[in-house]
Scaffold this active site. Structure first.
Site, short mmCIF file in Angstrom:
data_model
loop_
_atom_site.label_atom_id
_atom_site.label_comp_id
_atom_site.label_asym_id
_atom_site.label_seq_id
_atom_site.Cartn_x
_atom_site.Cartn_y
_atom_site.Cartn_z
N ASP A 60 19.97 28.09 55.41
CA ASP A 60 19.61 26.74 54.96
C ASP A 60 18.88 26.72 53.62
O ASP A 60 18.82 25.68 52.98
CB ASP A 60 18.71 26.06 56.00
N ARG B 279 39.91 12.23 57.13
CA ARG B 279 39.77 13.31 58.12
C ARG B 279 38.36 13.85 58.06
O ARG B 279 37.76 13.95 56.99
CB ARG B 279 40.76 14.44 57.84
N ARG C 185 39.13 60.52 45.36
CA ARG C 185 40.10 59.61 44.77
C ARG C 185 39.42 58.75 43.72
O ARG C 185 38.28 58.32 43.88
CB ARG C 185 40.72 58.70 45.84
#
Length: 737
Positions: free
Chosen positions: A159, A285, A648
């Site tokens: 928050d 929506r 690598r």
């Protein structure tokens, strides 16, 4: 009782309250820092419940156990509420469990309630031990060995609602989740000409709602600290309708879960949906993001922040005194600081009380100046149109310089909308200073920058061109021809150099005698006048995401990865990226690489693999050394690894410059650009001609005179003479174990 020891006997660490991404990074930092100090650490599983219950819920945590938790979301040691700890009997049991294991120091990672409980526990400590002695549960000798409880607190909360720190651990990651969702909703909403109402978390704090709106071009935002006016329903409908009338295909309204009106009546996402459907006939929506905001791997910022907090918490324990106030570890600007814990808790709780009593002006003041500034900026840039016509005769040009940096488009968007709202004409120079030289300049309109806040790259173009003597004359001619009164340069090393060249030729060319302001936008973080550049946070998140994948690829092997990151002569990305990914070794241009150092690193890492390590990580900045290249180091480790591990090389390349800007870069770009426009406005209104560089200095945004540019850079390297982030090299040594 005997005298207080100079160091804690053993340290316990617990996570409490709601989980927050980055808690594991903080736990790891506590463990590794304590190990570096030669102190044992006990992990308290299941928060205060584990502290009261004891048994196997409090167990020693070795550095090797913390090796693989940095990138994990949530908290691996668990969190749970405990009613028993709220009682004196429960706290007495917790004290017994601690002293029986030799623990007299505690790091608590949680919210204000968890930290207040820890402070009470600290205050009662001597009395609790005395009660245990009287009951015959512990001996007087045991009590004498642990005369007081050392305590350090740090806030883990999505928050961002705690006083004493600008950012809490977990808030940045939550913003990533919210903004990813809002970016996705923008595209689907536009496809259907639809409105989405999105509810985000925050209780009494509107930080997540406000900042996510600032970073995603939301149409409206509702937050607890600043309720809308009494006619907010009509105003929202007018604003949504106005947006549609100018061609916006969609709208997004962000609602904080604690939003309310001026009378304190809650405003819910469903109420907003009903309002827009009934009054405007919108296809609306509702999306409630819920606990998805808490989850997932922590962002680069949260990993780095939590690592610094955990390290400082342990260091603070060594300085704790029995009669001094417990301390909260926090962030002020770019600085990790400590503050009296209960003062911070009291101010945090005061915010909630002011909201409850409808004292909203007082609430906004308590949130701080940057919160109010962000709200005011949002009110301007989310409008459907500017409030003023361009009739003030001021023409400001925006130009990029240097390599591409995430946030460049957001900077142009803010400059255009704030400038137009002030009644200025805003021009954009295409393709950087090349376009300014050639007169490839065009006027920008309000809707020309619609949607730019979330887009990576640079829509108006950029390059690393620095004008020479002939080009300076051409640029002066074009500035005069275009009647440009002020210049905003957003870019990196080449941009700053070009701006300085214009400034130092102003006596020769009167057209160049105009206010110029430079804004740092480069992933390398290598320009002067600032401790942090826009774009670097996005690059760090790219590095973190790639390294997480690289680490995952070695799950069934024993392997060392040598990862090369960008940075030219500046090792910022390497150091911070290395800390955020748990690198075993970090090589920087500022330090160089020596054969003796490489030999020692090979032997140290080989020993750790013999002890059971499975994956090693080396982060090398691209400019660290011309001889000891990434390929050379990889070959060296491959040869010396023998049968223990293979090696690598991974060069991350220009992917670090790409992608959509992170929430941090979007927000800071917006605030910084607004400050730059204010600077130019003040100069233009007063007839001034000052030139400056804006940047973060000692935690605040400040302007530095552009004429000081040559004194602030290294003579033979592309980096500032002073780099405050280098202070964390010691932290990197501790975190590598």
């Amino acid at each position: 009782m005997s005298e207080v020891k100079s160091a804690p006997s053993s340290i316990a660490v617990l996570t409490s309250g709601g989980d927050a991404a980055g808690m594991n990074a903080a736990v790891r930092a506590v463990v590794l820092t304590a190990a570096h100090r030669g102190i044992d650490v006990f992990a308290v599983h299941e928060g205060y419940h584990g502290l009261v219950t004891g048994g196997d819920l409090i167990r020693r945590m070795e550095p090797s156990a913390a090796d693989g938790i940095l990138h994990l979301g949530g908290t691996v040691i668990g969190t749970a509420r405990s009613k028993r700890f709220r009682t004196r009997e429960g706290r007495r049991e917790a004290a017994r469990n601690m002293v029986e294991r030799g623990i007299d120091a505690l790091v608590v990672i949680g919210g204000d309630g968890s930290l207040a409980g820890a402070n009470l526990f600290r205050q009662e400590w001597a009395e609790l031990l005395a009660e245990l002695v009287d009951a015959g549960t512990i001996t007087q000798d045991t009590a004498d060995k642990h005369p007081f409880l050392r305590l350090a607190g740090l806030v883990g909360s999505i928050d961002n609602d705690m006083s004493g720190t600008d950012m809490t651990v977990g808030a940045d990651t939550a913003l990533h989740r919210i903004i990813d969702a809002l970016d996705a909703l923008h595209s689907t909403a536009a496809s259907h000409q639809r409105t989405f109402v999105v509810e985000v978390m925050g209780r009494n704090c509107g930080y997540l709602a406000l900042m996510s709106s600032l970073a995603t071009a939301a149409s409206w935002v509702l937050i607890p600290e600043h309720p809308p006016s009494a006619d907010w329903r009509a105003q929202m409908c007018r604003d949504i309708k106005a947006g549609r009338s100018i061609g916006r295909r969609h709208s997004v309204v962000v609602v904080a879960e604690g939003a309310r009106d001026r009378d304190g009546i809650p405003i819910t996402a469903e109420q907003v949906r009903t309002l827009l459907e009934d009054e405007l006939g919108e296809d609306v929506r509702v999306t409630v993001l819920g606990h998805v905001q808490r989850g997932g791997a922590p962002s680069a910022f949260d990993r780095y922040l939590a690592t610094q907090f955990g390290y400082r918490a342990v260091e603070r324990l060594f300085a704790d005194e029995p009669h001094g106030p417990a301390q909260l570890i926090g962030l002020q600007g770019n600085r990790v600081i400590t503050s009296p814990l209960m003062e911070c808790v009291a101010r945090t709780q005061e915010v909630a009380e002011r909201v409850k009593s409808h004292d909203y002006d007082g609430t906004m003041k308590l949130r701080g100046g940057s919160f109010g500034e962000s709200y005011r900026i949002l009110q301007t840039i989310q409008q459907a149109a500017p409030r003023n016509d361009p009739d003030r005769g001021c023409r400001i040009a925006v130009v990029h310089g240097g390599g591409p940096a995430p946030g460049m488009n957001a900077a142009v968007r803010v400059a255009v909308r704030i400038g137009l709202d002030r009644g200025y004409t805003i021009l954009a120079a295409n393709n950087g200073f090349v376009g300014l030289r050639d007169g490839d300049v065009h006027e920008m309109g309000w809707m020309d920058v619609s949607g730019w806040v979330s887009e990576g790259g640079a829509e108006i173009g950029t390059n690393r061109y620095v004008p020479g003597a002939g080009a300076i004359a051409q640029i002066a001619e074009q500035i005069a021809a275009q009647r440009i009164n002020g210049l905003l340069v957003a870019g990196g090393w080449a941009g700053y150099r070009a701006a300085y060249e214009l400034q130092r030729h102003r006596d020769e060319y009167p057209a160049l005698d105009i206010p110029i302001v430079c804004m740092p936008m480069t992933i390398n973080n290598d320009v002067p006048g600032t401790e942090l550049s826009i774009g670097s946070d996005t690059a760090l998140n790219s590095i973190v995401a790639d390294v997480d994948k690289i680490r995952g690829s070695a799950v069934a092997t024993r392997r060392v990865f040598v990862v090369e990151v960008m940075g030219h002569d500046c090792g910022f990305l390497a150091l911070v990226g290395g800390l955020a990914t748990g690198a075993d070794r970090i090589y920087l241009p500022e330090d160089g690489i020596t054969l003796d150092g490489l030999t020692a690193d090979v032997h140290a890492l080989t020993a750790r693999f013999r002890g059971g390590k499975r994956v090693g990580l080396i982060v090398r900045s691209e400019g660290s050394d011309r001889v000891y290249t990434t390929e050379f180091i990889t070959s060296l480790f491959q040869k010396e690894g023998g049968g223990l591990f293979d090696a690598r090389a991974e060069t991350l390349g220009h992917a670090q410059e790409g992608g959509n800007p992170s929430p941090f870069d979007r927000i800071q770009t917006t605030i910084m650009t607004a400050r730059c426009m204010e600077f130019l406005s003040e100069q233009l209104e007063a007839g001034g001609r000052a030139s400056a560089m804006i940047g973060f200095q000692s935690g605040t945004l400040r302007f530095t005179d552009l004429t000081s540019y040559p004194t602030l850079i290294e003579e033979d390297a592309q980096r500032p003479a002073e780099q405050r982030w280098m202070d964390n090299r010691d932290l990197a040594l501790v975190m590598r174990g």
